[in-house]
Design a protein around this motif. Structure first.
Motif, PDB file in Angstrom:
ATOM      1  N   CYS A 273     -48.021 -63.363 -33.381  1.00 10.00           N
ATOM      2  CA  CYS A 273     -49.341 -63.739 -33.901  1.00 10.00           C
ATOM      3  C   CYS A 273     -49.639 -65.216 -33.654  1.00 10.00           C
ATOM      4  O   CYS A 273     -50.805 -65.625 -33.685  1.00 10.00           O
ATOM      5  CB  CYS A 273     -49.413 -63.468 -35.402  1.00 10.00           C
ATOM      6  N   MET A 274     -48.596 -66.025 -33.413  1.00 10.15           N
ATOM      7  CA  MET A 274     -48.762 -67.475 -33.277  1.00 10.15           C
ATOM      8  C   MET A 274     -49.396 -67.863 -31.947  1.00 10.15           C
ATOM      9  O   MET A 274     -49.848 -68.990 -31.779  1.00 10.15           O
ATOM     10  CB  MET A 274     -47.404 -68.167 -33.401  1.00 10.15           C
ATOM     11  N   SER A 275     -49.415 -66.955 -30.983  1.00  9.96           N
ATOM     12  CA  SER A 275     -49.853 -67.321 -29.637  1.00  9.96           C
ATOM     13  C   SER A 275     -51.356 -67.168 -29.418  1.00  9.96           C
ATOM     14  O   SER A 275     -51.864 -67.539 -28.369  1.00  9.96           O
ATOM     15  CB  SER A 275     -49.105 -66.470 -28.596  1.00  9.96           C
ATOM     16  N   SER A 290     -45.431 -52.904 -38.155  1.00  9.36           N
ATOM     17  CA  SER A 290     -45.758 -51.487 -37.982  1.00  9.36           C
ATOM     18  C   SER A 290     -44.747 -50.540 -38.618  1.00  9.36           C
ATOM     19  O   SER A 290     -45.042 -49.371 -38.820  1.00  9.36           O
ATOM     20  CB  SER A 290     -45.896 -51.154 -36.492  1.00  9.36           C
ATOM     21  N   GLN A 291     -43.544 -51.055 -38.937  1.00  7.13           N
ATOM     22  CA  GLN A 291     -42.584 -50.156 -39.574  1.00  7.13           C
ATOM     23  C   GLN A 291     -43.018 -49.844 -40.991  1.00  7.13           C
ATOM     24  O   GLN A 291     -42.475 -48.970 -41.632  1.00  7.13           O
ATOM     25  CB  GLN A 291     -41.163 -50.742 -39.555  1.00  7.13           C
ATOM     26  N   SER A 292     -43.991 -50.590 -41.545  1.00  5.45           N
ATOM     27  CA  SER A 292     -44.519 -50.208 -42.839  1.00  5.45           C
ATOM     28  C   SER A 292     -45.910 -49.646 -42.651  1.00  5.45           C
ATOM     29  O   SER A 292     -46.873 -50.366 -42.471  1.00  5.45           O
ATOM     30  CB  SER A 292     -44.514 -51.350 -43.767  1.00  5.45           C
ATOM     31  N   ALA A 293     -45.967 -48.313 -42.648  1.00  9.47           N
ATOM     32  CA  ALA A 293     -47.211 -47.607 -42.326  1.00  9.47           C
ATOM     33  C   ALA A 293     -48.303 -47.948 -43.331  1.00  9.47           C
ATOM     34  O   ALA A 293     -48.049 -48.149 -44.507  1.00  9.47           O
ATOM     35  CB  ALA A 293     -46.949 -46.105 -42.337  1.00  9.47           C
ATOM     36  N   GLY A 294     -49.530 -48.002 -42.812  1.00  8.10           N
ATOM     37  CA  GLY A 294     -50.675 -48.230 -43.681  1.00  8.10           C
ATOM     38  C   GLY A 294     -50.921 -49.674 -44.032  1.00  8.10           C
ATOM     39  O   GLY A 294     -51.705 -49.967 -44.943  1.00  8.10           O
ATOM     40  N   VAL A 295     -50.289 -50.603 -43.321  1.00 10.82           N
ATOM     41  CA  VAL A 295     -50.449 -52.035 -43.617  1.00 10.82           C
ATOM     42  C   VAL A 295     -51.201 -52.720 -42.474  1.00 10.82           C
ATOM     43  O   VAL A 295     -50.919 -52.468 -41.308  1.00 10.82           O
ATOM     44  CB  VAL A 295     -49.076 -52.712 -43.816  1.00 10.82           C
ATOM     45  N   SER A 296     -52.166 -53.559 -42.834  1.00  9.28           N
ATOM     46  CA  SER A 296     -52.880 -54.364 -41.838  1.00  9.28           C
ATOM     47  C   SER A 296     -52.648 -55.846 -42.113  1.00  9.28           C
ATOM     48  O   SER A 296     -52.303 -56.245 -43.229  1.00  9.28           O
ATOM     49  CB  SER A 296     -54.378 -54.060 -41.874  1.00  9.28           C
ATOM     50  N   LEU A 297     -52.873 -56.642 -41.081  1.00 12.73           N
ATOM     51  CA  LEU A 297     -52.572 -58.074 -41.128  1.00 12.73           C
ATOM     52  C   LEU A 297     -53.731 -58.846 -40.503  1.00 12.73           C
ATOM     53  O   LEU A 297     -54.172 -58.530 -39.397  1.00 12.73           O
ATOM     54  CB  LEU A 297     -51.279 -58.329 -40.354  1.00 12.73           C
ATOM     55  N   ILE A 298     -54.247 -59.827 -41.222  1.00  8.56           N
ATOM     56  CA  ILE A 298     -55.304 -60.707 -40.705  1.00  8.56           C
ATOM     57  C   ILE A 298     -54.740 -62.123 -40.689  1.00  8.56           C
ATOM     58  O   ILE A 298     -54.315 -62.633 -41.735  1.00  8.56           O
ATOM     59  CB  ILE A 298     -56.569 -60.646 -41.571  1.00  8.56           C
ATOM     60  N   THR A 299     -54.713 -62.765 -39.528  1.00  6.47           N
ATOM     61  CA  THR A 299     -54.087 -64.085 -39.411  1.00  6.47           C
ATOM     62  C   THR A 299     -54.979 -65.069 -38.663  1.00  6.47           C
ATOM     63  O   THR A 299     -55.894 -64.682 -37.939  1.00  6.47           O
ATOM     64  CB  THR A 299     -52.743 -64.010 -38.650  1.00  6.47           C
ATOM     65  N   SER A 300     -54.669 -66.336 -38.850  1.00  9.85           N
ATOM     66  CA  SER A 300     -55.274 -67.396 -38.044  1.00  9.85           C
ATOM     67  C   SER A 300     -54.286 -68.562 -37.982  1.00  9.85           C
ATOM     68  O   SER A 300     -53.552 -68.808 -38.937  1.00  9.85           O
ATOM     69  CB  SER A 300     -56.593 -67.864 -38.653  1.00  9.85           C
ATOM     70  N   ARG A 301     -54.300 -69.247 -36.854  1.00  9.43           N
ATOM     71  CA  ARG A 301     -53.423 -70.412 -36.704  1.00  9.43           C
ATOM     72  C   ARG A 301     -54.077 -71.637 -37.349  1.00  9.43           C
ATOM     73  O   ARG A 301     -55.291 -71.720 -37.479  1.00  9.43           O
ATOM     74  CB  ARG A 301     -53.177 -70.711 -35.229  1.00  9.43           C
ATOM     75  N   PHE A 302     -53.237 -72.598 -37.746  1.00 12.43           N
ATOM     76  CA  PHE A 302     -53.723 -73.920 -38.138  1.00 12.43           C
ATOM     77  C   PHE A 302     -52.889 -74.961 -37.409  1.00 12.43           C
ATOM     78  O   PHE A 302     -51.788 -74.668 -36.917  1.00 12.43           O
ATOM     79  CB  PHE A 302     -53.662 -74.120 -39.658  1.00 12.43           C
ATOM     80  N   VAL A 303     -53.418 -76.172 -37.321  1.00 11.67           N
ATOM     81  CA  VAL A 303     -52.781 -77.216 -36.515  1.00 11.67           C
ATOM     82  C   VAL A 303     -52.564 -78.449 -37.383  1.00 11.67           C
ATOM     83  O   VAL A 303     -53.429 -78.833 -38.171  1.00 11.67           O
ATOM     84  CB  VAL A 303     -53.656 -77.591 -35.291  1.00 11.67           C
ATOM     85  N   THR A 304     -51.397 -79.089 -37.244  1.00  9.94           N
ATOM     86  CA  THR A 304     -51.092 -80.305 -37.995  1.00  9.94           C
ATOM     87  C   THR A 304     -51.565 -81.536 -37.215  1.00  9.94           C
ATOM     88  O   THR A 304     -52.013 -81.431 -36.076  1.00  9.94           O
ATOM     89  CB  THR A 304     -49.579 -80.426 -38.247  1.00  9.94           C
ATOM     90  N   SER A 305     -51.416 -82.694 -37.833  1.00  8.42           N
ATOM     91  CA  SER A 305     -51.818 -83.954 -37.187  1.00  8.42           C
ATOM     92  C   SER A 305     -51.001 -84.240 -35.937  1.00  8.42           C
ATOM     93  O   SER A 305     -51.443 -84.957 -35.043  1.00  8.42           O
ATOM     94  CB  SER A 305     -51.683 -85.119 -38.178  1.00  8.42           C
ATOM     95  N   ASN A 307     -50.140 -81.913 -33.862  1.00  6.28           N
ATOM     96  CA  ASN A 307     -50.461 -80.802 -32.956  1.00  6.28           C
ATOM     97  C   ASN A 307     -49.412 -79.688 -32.952  1.00  6.28           C
ATOM     98  O   ASN A 307     -49.323 -78.928 -31.989  1.00  6.28           O
ATOM     99  CB  ASN A 307     -50.686 -81.294 -31.520  1.00  6.28           C
ATOM    100  N   THR A 308     -48.615 -79.593 -34.007  1.00  4.86           N
ATOM    101  CA  THR A 308     -47.748 -78.426 -34.147  1.00  4.86           C
ATOM    102  C   THR A 308     -48.551 -77.317 -34.837  1.00  4.86           C
ATOM    103  O   THR A 308     -49.496 -77.588 -35.578  1.00  4.86           O
ATOM    104  CB  THR A 308     -46.480 -78.753 -34.944  1.00  4.86           C
ATOM    105  N   VAL A 309     -48.164 -76.075 -34.582  1.00  2.00           N
ATOM    106  CA  VAL A 309     -48.978 -74.926 -34.987  1.00  2.00           C
ATOM    107  C   VAL A 309     -48.267 -74.110 -36.053  1.00  2.00           C
ATOM    108  O   VAL A 309     -47.073 -73.824 -35.951  1.00  2.00           O
ATOM    109  CB  VAL A 309     -49.291 -74.037 -33.756  1.00  2.00           C
ATOM    110  N   GLY A 310     -49.025 -73.732 -37.087  1.00  2.00           N
ATOM    111  CA  GLY A 310     -48.540 -72.808 -38.097  1.00  2.00           C
ATOM    112  C   GLY A 310     -49.461 -71.601 -38.166  1.00  2.00           C
ATOM    113  O   GLY A 310     -50.439 -71.503 -37.420  1.00  2.00           O
ATOM    114  N   LEU A 311     -49.155 -70.693 -39.089  1.00  5.63           N
ATOM    115  CA  LEU A 311     -49.917 -69.449 -39.194  1.00  5.63           C
ATOM    116  C   LEU A 311     -50.164 -69.139 -40.664  1.00  5.63           C
ATOM    117  O   LEU A 311     -49.294 -69.342 -41.508  1.00  5.63           O
ATOM    118  CB  LEU A 311     -49.116 -68.309 -38.565  1.00  5.63           C
ATOM    119  N   LEU A 312     -51.363 -68.676 -40.971  1.00  3.58           N
ATOM    120  CA  LEU A 312     -51.629 -68.194 -42.321  1.00  3.58           C
ATOM    121  C   LEU A 312     -52.389 -66.878 -42.241  1.00  3.58           C
ATOM    122  O   LEU A 312     -52.989 -66.558 -41.217  1.00  3.58           O
ATOM    123  CB  LEU A 312     -52.392 -69.230 -43.158  1.00  3.58           C
TER     124      LEU A 312
END
Length: 343
Positions: A273-275, A290-305, A307-312
């Motif tokens: 998801c980080m890419s 996907s091994q846990s059926a019925g689960v969805s995931l909504i993500t977006s990256r964020f950037v630090t000062s 320029n390293t990248v995280g995910l929430l």
């Protein structure tokens, strides 16, 4: 998605998805006609629903005459039907206030962000901190805590602190450790933690290290200190997702717990998801979870000062309120990026 639907079919599918999201109950033609004031008879709606089922967009539970959306239906809904609502002024104020109250430290902000995402979505909030090895090195200090034990304190340019216990066959005085620290701070200045590790390994093999035992030991200790895993992951609201009706089944509940109990495993699952830039939506089997059926995931990256990248993001059932969760994740990621740019 390669599905051609008439305007009537799209309206009925949208109504069924939104009713099922709201009620978690199979949706019948009568309820669609009543709740959405469509100028169609229940017989017409029933025929359209039968066509949608043939297309793999709806399915019929054995115990009900109503229909429920499939993953394919949710994907079509998210891609072309959902009307995203605006993040309210009160929600924006709450997100800003909670992040600011967390203080200036990176990890404090990220931990509070996961709590806020869970609270606002009523699902599970998740935040993956930027990899420590991508941060720029600022300072290292060694503190003697025993005859053969040293605490190495690494500080990155964005203020992240990592404490590592290092064991050595050699006994050092605190004066030795200060000398080592000064040498290493000069050697690694301006490098990322990952680059610093590479530089240390190169330096250990230079000819001059054969004649300077103290500095060689310093390099060996630092190599131990920077080689550990430094990624942090914050997960809040596991109980909220289990409150959803889908997870009343004990077997499904165990699957969900199994997916989230090991943070290291969860981190690996989230790596892909980080890419991707922007908000990413993974529905059911599309998800790295996907091994846990019925689960969805909504993500977006964020950037630090630096320029390293995280995910929430937010983890919830496939029957989640996409229209509200997507804008919350998007706004929070942009806010966290702005806040970290100022630190």
């Amino acid at each position: 998605m390669d599905v051609e639907l008439s305007t009537r079919s799209r309206q009925i599918l949208e109504a069924i998805v939104e009713d099922y999201i709201a009620t978690a109950e199979p949706v019948g033609s009568g309820s669609v006609a009543r709740r959405h004031a469509l100028p169609l008879s229940t017989a017409t709606i029933r025929n359209v629903m039968a066509n949608l089922e043939e297309m793999g967009l709806l399915t019929s539970p054995h115990t009900s005459a109503g229909r429920v959306p499939t993953e394919k239906a949710y994907r079509l809904y998210v891609d072309s039907l959902v009307a995203l609502r605006q993040v309210s002024r009160d929600e924006k104020k709450l997100i800003i206030r909670r992040c600011r109250e967390a203080g200036a430290g990176l990890l404090g902000i990220l931990k509070e962000t996961s709590r806020t995402l869970s609270s606002l979505s009523n699902y599970m909030g998740i935040v993956v901190a930027p990899s420590f090895t991508s941060d720029v090195f600022r300072h290292i200090e060694f503190i003697r805590i025993g005859s053969h034990k040293v605490l190495a304190i690494l500080v990155s340019s964005n203020g992240t602190v990592q404490n590592r216990l290092v064991e050595s066959d050699t006994e050092f005085s605190q004066s030795d450790l200060i000398t080592m620290g000064n040498y290493l701070n000069e050697l690694m200045q301006g490098l990322t933690i990952s680059q610093a590790r590479k530089r240390i390994l190169e330096e250990m093999h230079t000819e001059k290290m054969q004649y300077d035992n103290l500095m060689l030991l310093a390099l060996r200790m630092t190599e131990q200190a920077v080689s550990g895993e430094g990624d942090e992951i914050f997960v809040e609201g596991q109980a909220r997702i289990l409150d959803q009706p889908e997870f009343n089944d004990v077997g499904r509940m165990k699957d969900v717990f199994r997916a989230f109990e090991q943070k290291g495993q969860l981190l690996k699952l989230l790596e892909r998801c980080m890419s991707a830039d922007g908000v990413q939506i993974y529905i059911g089997s599309e998800s790295p979870l996907s091994q846990s059926a019925g689960v969805s995931l909504i993500t977006s990256r964020f950037v630090t000062s630096s320029n390293t990248v995280g995910l929430l993001g937010v983890i919830g059932p496939t029957r989640m309120g996409y229209s509200s969760v997507i804008p919350i994740v998007d706004y929070t990621a942009r806010l966290v990026s702005r806040m970290l740019a100022e630190t």
